[in-house]
Design a protein around this motif. Structure first.
Motif, PDB file in Angstrom:
ATOM      1  N   PRO A 124       0.846  -1.378  -0.005  1.00 19.46           N
ATOM      2  CA  PRO A 124      -0.137  -0.109  -0.153  1.00 19.46           C
ATOM      3  C   PRO A 124       1.049   1.173   0.097  1.00 19.46           C
ATOM      4  N   TRP A 125       0.295   2.191  -0.300  1.00 12.15           N
ATOM      5  CA  TRP A 125       1.193   3.544  -0.215  1.00 12.15           C
ATOM      6  C   TRP A 125       1.648   3.805   0.966  1.00 12.15           C
ATOM      7  N   TRP A 126       0.890   3.532   1.857  1.00 11.72           N
ATOM      8  CA  TRP A 126       1.107   3.935   3.599  1.00 11.72           C
ATOM      9  C   TRP A 126       2.537   3.262   3.906  1.00 11.72           C
ATOM     10  N   SER A 127       3.263   2.262   2.742  1.00 11.00           N
ATOM     11  CA  SER A 127       4.418   1.700   3.138  1.00 11.00           C
ATOM     12  C   SER A 127       5.663   2.706   2.846  1.00 11.00           C
ATOM     13  N   LEU A 128       5.137   3.770   2.024  1.00 14.05           N
ATOM     14  CA  LEU A 128       6.144   4.793   1.998  1.00 14.05           C
ATOM     15  C   LEU A 128       6.956   5.692   3.047  1.00 14.05           C
ATOM     16  N   ILE A 129       5.909   5.118   4.059  1.00 16.93           N
ATOM     17  CA  ILE A 129       6.902   5.808   5.488  1.00 16.93           C
ATOM     18  C   ILE A 129       7.798   5.159   5.969  1.00 16.93           C
ATOM     19  N   ILE A 130       8.292   4.252   5.394  1.00 13.36           N
ATOM     20  CA  ILE A 130       9.673   3.570   5.577  1.00 13.36           C
ATOM     21  C   ILE A 130      10.778   4.423   5.192  1.00 13.36           C
ATOM     22  N   LEU A 131      10.433   5.324   4.379  1.00 13.19           N
ATOM     23  CA  LEU A 131      11.389   6.429   3.959  1.00 13.19           C
ATOM     24  C   LEU A 131      12.003   7.142   5.085  1.00 13.19           C
ATOM     25  N   LEU A 132      11.287   7.300   6.187  1.00 15.18           N
ATOM     26  CA  LEU A 132      11.841   7.972   7.437  1.00 15.18           C
ATOM     27  C   LEU A 132      12.894   7.030   8.073  1.00 15.18           C
ATOM     28  N   ALA A 133      12.972   5.881   7.640  1.00 16.94           N
ATOM     29  CA  ALA A 133      14.447   5.217   8.065  1.00 16.94           C
ATOM     30  C   ALA A 133      15.588   5.468   7.069  1.00 16.94           C
ATOM     31  N   LEU A 134      15.453   6.411   6.173  1.00 16.67           N
ATOM     32  CA  LEU A 134      16.414   6.502   5.152  1.00 16.67           C
ATOM     33  C   LEU A 134      17.485   7.121   5.677  1.00 16.67           C
ATOM     34  N   ALA A 135      17.053   8.122   6.821  1.00 18.85           N
ATOM     35  CA  ALA A 135      18.475   8.718   7.214  1.00 18.85           C
ATOM     36  C   ALA A 135      19.275   8.149   8.140  1.00 18.85           C
ATOM     37  N   PRO A 136      18.794   7.294   8.952  1.00 18.76           N
ATOM     38  CA  PRO A 136      19.762   6.312   9.982  1.00 18.76           C
ATOM     39  C   PRO A 136      20.507   5.586   8.822  1.00 18.76           C
ATOM     40  N   ALA A 137      19.800   4.972   7.754  1.00 12.51           N
ATOM     41  CA  ALA A 137      20.384   4.139   7.012  1.00 12.51           C
ATOM     42  C   ALA A 137      21.564   4.751   6.116  1.00 12.51           C
ATOM     43  N   LEU A 138      21.591   6.081   5.677  1.00 17.35           N
ATOM     44  CA  LEU A 138      22.642   6.775   5.323  1.00 17.35           C
ATOM     45  C   LEU A 138      23.592   7.246   6.315  1.00 17.35           C
ATOM     46  N   LYS A 139      23.355   6.932   7.648  1.00 13.10           N
ATOM     47  CA  LYS A 139      24.342   7.339   8.617  1.00 13.10           C
ATOM     48  C   LYS A 139      25.190   6.085   8.687  1.00 13.10           C
ATOM     49  N   ASN A 140      24.285   5.052   8.544  1.00 11.79           N
ATOM     50  CA  ASN A 140      25.240   3.685   8.559  1.00 11.79           C
ATOM     51  C   ASN A 140      26.106   3.527   7.555  1.00 11.79           C
ATOM     52  N   VAL A 141      25.717   3.966   6.258  1.00  7.66           N
ATOM     53  CA  VAL A 141      26.639   4.061   5.080  1.00  7.66           C
ATOM     54  C   VAL A 141      27.844   4.969   5.402  1.00  7.66           C
ATOM     55  N   ARG A 142      27.673   6.193   6.067  1.00  9.50           N
ATOM     56  CA  ARG A 142      29.055   6.909   6.249  1.00  9.50           C
ATOM     57  C   ARG A 142      29.709   6.369   7.426  1.00  9.50           C
ATOM     58  N   VAL A 143      29.037   5.647   8.235  1.00 10.16           N
ATOM     59  CA  VAL A 143      29.836   4.850   9.171  1.00 10.16           C
ATOM     60  C   VAL A 143      30.809   3.853   8.561  1.00 10.16           C
ATOM     61  N   ALA A 144      30.163   3.036   7.640  1.00 10.33           N
ATOM     62  CA  ALA A 144      30.731   1.855   7.155  1.00 10.33           C
ATOM     63  C   ALA A 144      31.959   2.371   6.288  1.00 10.33           C
ATOM     64  N   ASN A 145      31.802   3.497   5.355  1.00  6.99           N
ATOM     65  CA  ASN A 145      32.891   4.068   4.685  1.00  6.99           C
ATOM     66  C   ASN A 145      34.026   4.743   5.495  1.00  6.99           C
ATOM     67  N   SER A 146      33.733   4.910   6.883  1.00  6.65           N
ATOM     68  CA  SER A 146      34.997   5.397   7.595  1.00  6.65           C
ATOM     69  C   SER A 146      35.896   4.364   7.899  1.00  6.65           C
ATOM     70  N   TYR A 147      35.558   3.074   7.527  1.00  8.51           N
ATOM     71  CA  TYR A 147      36.393   1.950   7.688  1.00  8.51           C
ATOM     72  C   TYR A 147      37.887   2.228   6.865  1.00  8.51           C
ATOM     73  N   PHE A 148      37.604   2.981   5.792  1.00  7.74           N
ATOM     74  CA  PHE A 148      38.697   3.074   4.959  1.00  7.74           C
ATOM     75  C   PHE A 148      39.777   4.266   5.426  1.00  7.74           C
ATOM     76  N   ARG A 149      39.220   5.065   6.622  1.00  6.69           N
ATOM     77  CA  ARG A 149      39.891   6.063   7.127  1.00  6.69           C
ATOM     78  C   ARG A 149      40.726   5.692   8.460  1.00  6.69           C
ATOM     79  N   GLY A 150      40.007   4.670   9.334  1.00  3.79           N
ATOM     80  CA  GLY A 150      40.499   4.435  10.490  1.00  3.79           C
ATOM     81  C   GLY A 150      40.482   2.780  10.602  1.00  3.79           C
TER      82      GLY A 150
END
Length: 304
Positions: free
Chosen positions: A245-271
């Motif tokens: 259902p269209w209501w399922s688009l509310i999962i996009l609210l979790a995109l911000a923490p997902a992107l934060k996790n992506v940034r953390v994962a890429n920090s592996y290359f620095r530290g």
């Protein structure tokens, strides 16, 4: 080290026994059940909530079995040591190996008895699913050491829970739950993949082979990013094609923490590994956020 292990106290607090099963990881097993129950509610099926809650509790117990069983064999294989990240229930000296082994067997007995009760209430399909899940949990350590852990986790904590929950709750298998299994399962696998990417060096010392080791650090980080971002693309496409259902688009609210996790994962290359030491826990938190919103969307669509 072994002498220290033998001198570990025989009496433990309730909190220590609880921490020994790694409760922070339980969203990986619980959330597929929760989302499936919400999904079958949205579909309008007559639901046995007793069976649904029973299945939820049982899979969490099976998950606890898998965690303690894995900890025992990881310690025996040298995967977990004093200088490794992750669970330290044995390597840190809190428990003796034989205590965790017996704990795993006791939890397994509870899970089997509860599973047999659910089988008696529902039918043979649950027996087959339960046997597959039990076998996967017990064989997980040697399969993980041969780069098959990610596949086992995807089957055990994505396909089996969704199929099984639809059967016990609705009385039959609704194969459309596979649409649910993919996004939820990918985030679940990301929990393990974050753990294994962090531990590439120490796992190599133990002479095992995980998928992260086989891929190498750079590609493993890229795979992790895909595992936490593809579910959002999947959801948008499923909504666009009328699967959800269209209501399922509310999962996009979790995109911000997902992107934060992506940034953390890429920090592996620095530290290095220390930079992603808590990425598995962060991914488990993302699993909760994503799945709660996912389940809520079905509830709202079913009520409104």
């Amino acid at each position: 080290m072994q002498e220290m292990r033998e001198k570990a106290p025989r009496r433990h607090t309730v909190g220590q026994w609880i921490l020994a099963v790694r409760p922070w990881s339980f969203p990986a097993s619980a959330m597929p059940v929760v989302v499936t129950l919400a999904y079958v509610f949205w579909k309008g099926y007559e639901i046995s909530w007793t069976n649904g809650v029973w299945a939820l509790l049982n899979i969490v117990i099976f998950h606890a079995v898998g965690n303690t069983w894995s900890d025992y064999f990881d310690f025996k294989a040298g995967v977990d040591a004093d200088d490794t990240y992750g669970s330290k229930v044995i390597a840190g000296g809190t428990f003796q190996p034989r205590e965790i082994f017996r704990y795993a067997l006791a939890l397994l007995a509870v899970a089997v008895v509860a599973g047999l009760g659910l089988w008696w209430r529902t039918g043979n399909t649950v027996l087959y699913i339960g046997l597959a899940g039990c076998l996967a949990a017990l064989l997980y350590p040697p399969l993980k050491y041969r780069a098959l852990g990610d596949l086992v986790i995807f089957v055990t904590y994505a396909f089996l829970p969704t199929i099984g929950t639809s059967f016990v709750a609705a009385g039959f298998i609704d194969w459309s739950v596979m649409w649910i299994a993919v996004p939820v399962g990918l985030i679940t696998v990301a929990i393990l993949h974050a753990n294994n990417t962090r531990d590439i060096r120490t796992d190599g010392r133990a002479e095992i082979l995980t998928l992260a080791m086989a891929l190498g650090a750079r590609l493993s980080v890229r795979i992790y990013c895909a595992e936490v971002l593809v579910p959002f693309v999947w959801m948008v496409l499923c909504v666009a094609f009328g699967v959800f259902p269209w209501w399922s688009l509310i999962i996009l609210l979790a995109l911000a923490p997902a992107l934060k996790n992506v940034r953390v994962a890429n920090s592996y290359f620095r530290g290095g590994a220390s930079e992603i030491a808590q990425l598995d826990v962060l991914t488990a938190t993302l699993q909760i956020q994503f799945s709660v919103l996912f389940a809520l969307s079905f509830v709202l669509a079913g009520l409104i």
